[in-house]
Design a protein around this motif. Structure first.
Motif, PDB file in Angstrom:
ATOM      1  N   ASP A   1      54.796  29.166  28.902  1.00 37.54           N
ATOM      2  CA  ASP A   1      55.994  29.155  29.765  1.00 37.54           C
ATOM      3  C   ASP A   1      55.940  27.970  30.721  1.00 37.54           C
ATOM      4  O   ASP A   1      56.932  27.273  30.930  1.00 37.54           O
ATOM      5  N   LEU A   2      54.764  27.795  31.312  1.00 35.02           N
ATOM      6  CA  LEU A   2      54.635  26.747  32.323  1.00 35.02           C
ATOM      7  C   LEU A   2      54.668  25.372  31.685  1.00 35.02           C
ATOM      8  O   LEU A   2      55.247  24.433  32.246  1.00 35.02           O
ATOM      9  N   LEU A   3      54.076  25.245  30.477  1.00 38.42           N
ATOM     10  CA  LEU A   3      54.143  23.959  29.767  1.00 38.42           C
ATOM     11  C   LEU A   3      55.585  23.644  29.396  1.00 38.42           C
ATOM     12  O   LEU A   3      56.014  22.495  29.453  1.00 38.42           O
ATOM     13  N   ALA A   4      56.331  24.701  29.001  1.00 46.08           N
ATOM     14  CA  ALA A   4      57.713  24.481  28.576  1.00 46.08           C
ATOM     15  C   ALA A   4      58.594  24.076  29.759  1.00 46.08           C
ATOM     16  O   ALA A   4      59.608  23.402  29.566  1.00 46.08           O
TER      17      ALA A   4
ATOM     18  N   TRP B   1      47.041  20.756  35.704  1.00 47.35           N
ATOM     19  CA  TRP B   1      48.459  20.837  36.078  1.00 47.35           C
ATOM     20  C   TRP B   1      48.855  19.639  36.928  1.00 47.35           C
ATOM     21  O   TRP B   1      49.982  19.141  36.812  1.00 47.35           O
ATOM     22  N   ALA B   2      47.919  19.165  37.753  1.00 46.48           N
ATOM     23  CA  ALA B   2      48.222  17.991  38.569  1.00 46.48           C
ATOM     24  C   ALA B   2      48.532  16.794  37.679  1.00 46.48           C
ATOM     25  O   ALA B   2      49.537  16.102  37.872  1.00 46.48           O
ATOM     26  N   SER B   3      47.691  16.551  36.681  1.00 40.68           N
ATOM     27  CA  SER B   3      47.936  15.358  35.862  1.00 40.68           C
ATOM     28  C   SER B   3      49.179  15.545  34.998  1.00 40.68           C
ATOM     29  O   SER B   3      49.872  14.576  34.688  1.00 40.68           O
TER      30      SER B   3
ATOM     31  N   ILE C   1      62.139  21.911  39.260  1.00 35.85           N
ATOM     32  CA  ILE C   1      61.802  23.328  39.388  1.00 35.85           C
ATOM     33  C   ILE C   1      60.380  23.609  38.920  1.00 35.85           C
ATOM     34  O   ILE C   1      59.984  23.217  37.830  1.00 35.85           O
ATOM     35  N   ALA C   2      59.614  24.263  39.786  1.00 36.05           N
ATOM     36  CA  ALA C   2      58.307  24.779  39.384  1.00 36.05           C
ATOM     37  C   ALA C   2      58.438  26.288  39.285  1.00 36.05           C
ATOM     38  O   ALA C   2      58.934  26.941  40.191  1.00 36.05           O
TER      39      ALA C   2
END
Lengths: 218, 207
Positions: free
Chosen positions: A78-81, B91-93, B69-70
């Protein structure tokens, strides 16, 4: 994209990541074949190209069902998408990581296992080249299959059934190239076909896989 | 006039072929937070997933800047075999930032930085998941039940992080059942329930 590649490789070598699993499986399958068909050297040399290619193909399949499933289960898909990186690029990176952790070791180990099957000397070069050309297609086609089955329970079984028929062209031309080389004939044409299938898959399938994942995430 | 970071114009959301919400309109300005509330199954998660871009709205228009959006959902997206710092650095990179120290100190994770995420408690994992939001540097946070399994002290850390984020001109849309002590309007999704649910529209489930 490099971040995803780096992470997937890191995960592959950590506990439970399955790095080397495909290689061990390939080794065992190839070692089992002489036990099954008997030790006659002519028979082994005759079936070696096909046996090596089928072994590599099954070994490749082994780790495919985890390609997106782990990311789906822990929520990172989900987060990658929703990350700024396009999903297509994520899939390229993940397929590349899969190839580096399975296809590349298989390619490098294949000549050693060729000795076990009494593969004729002229064929080793073609064996390595055909696997180097063909295994990226296996990873990308597999990524497409994994994307289709990502949300499903026991999706791994369905994945095998979906993906193995799609592997057929690669197998036919890959094994044919090695077989021709073993018989002392030119192997360029089948090698070209393997490369063609790989390039075609690389160009089209990550986009199809991204679409499949988007639908599965809804 | 400040332009809104996120605009919803008569948006409708569908889940499993059932229209859950209709005519949701919303303007989220910089520095503004909205608390999304509603009973279980009323469509909070579906609305947030739609806003995050994981599914298209079935009607209406949704406007936000690309990559603004996060999203943080029920699952934290952590890899158990990577350490806290490695998880955040990934996630930072991916989001093109570098600073993970600030995020770790905001959620008092510095002592845990070299611990494998698989060895963390549920509340600690959640804190890493929330620290990810700081790492992304996105202006709009879309959060689904962010305080699940957090203790009172961690909820306070989270509320502080939200306040600072709003102070920097960010915005947040939070589905939660507890009082965070934020000055925020409540968006009650029960008000957007469609007049008659189209339960018979089975074909939509296949789209």
């Amino acid at each position: 994209m490099i971040a995803v590649l780096k992470r997937d490789l890191q995960l592959a070598i950590r506990a439970g990541g399955g790095f080397g699993l495909a290689l061990a499986f390939f080794l065992i399958v190839v070692v089992l074949i002489p036990f099954g068909v008997g030790p006659e050297r002519e028979v082994l040399a005759r079936i070696a190209p096909g046996a090596l290619w089928v072994g590599a193909l099954l070994a490749c399949l082994l780790s495919l069902d985890r390609l997106f499933a782990t990311d789906f289960e822990d929520g990172s898909l989900d987060l990658l998408a929703t990350a700024p990186l396009p999903l297509e690029a994520v899939i390229y990176a993940k397929a590349l990581a899969h190839w580096i952790s399975t296809g590349l070791p298989l390619t490098l180990a294949a000549p050693v296992l060729g000795i076990l099957l009494n593969l004729p000397g002229e064929a080793y070069m073609v064996l390595v080249v055909s696997l180097a050309f063909g295994t990226p297609a296996l990873s990308v086609i597999g990524a497409f299959g994994a994307a289709l089955t990502v949300g499903l329970k026991r999706g791994g079984l369905l994945l095998s059934i979906l993906v193995l028929p799609l592997y057929m062209p690669t197998l036919i031309f890959g094994a044919d190239a090695v077989g021709r080389a073993a018989a002392g004939q030119g192997a360029t044409t089948p090698l070209m076909f393997v490369a063609l299938i790989t390039l075609g898959s690389l160009a089209v399938l990550p986009f199809a896989a991204a679409a499949a994942i988007r639908v599965n995430l809804r | 006039m400040t332009t809104p970071l996120l605009t919803l114009d008569t948006v409708a959301c569908t889940r499993g072929g059932v229209v859950l919400l209709e005519n949701v309109s919303l303007n989220l300005l910089p520095g503004e937070a909205r608390i999304v509330q509603g009973p279980n199954g009323s469509g909070k998660t579906t609305l947030l997933r739609t806003i995050a871009g994981l599914q298209p709205p079935s009607a209406g228009k949704l406007q936000a800047e690309d990559g603004a959006i996060a999203y943080a959902a029920h699952a934290d997206g952590l890899k158990g075999t990577l350490t806290v710092a490695e998880n955040l650095a990934f996630w930072a990179s991916l989001f093109g930032t570098e600073d993970i120290e600030t995020a770790m100190s905001a959620y008092s994770l510095l002592d845990l930085r070299n611990r494998h995420a698989g060895a963390l408690s549920a509340g600690q994992k959640r804190r890493v998941g929330l620290a990810r939001l700081l790492v992304t540097a996105c202006p709009v946070w879309v959060l689904d039940e962010p305080t699940v399994s957090l203790d009172a002290a961690s909820v306070e850390l989270f509320a502080d992080a939200i306040r600072q984020h709003l102070g920097r001109g960010g915005a947040a849309l939070i589905a939660t059942h507890i009082d965070l002590g934020l000055k925020a309007q409540v968006l009650d999704v029960a008000a957007f329930r469609p007049a008659h649910r189209s339960d018979g529209a089975f074909d939509e489930a296949f789209l």
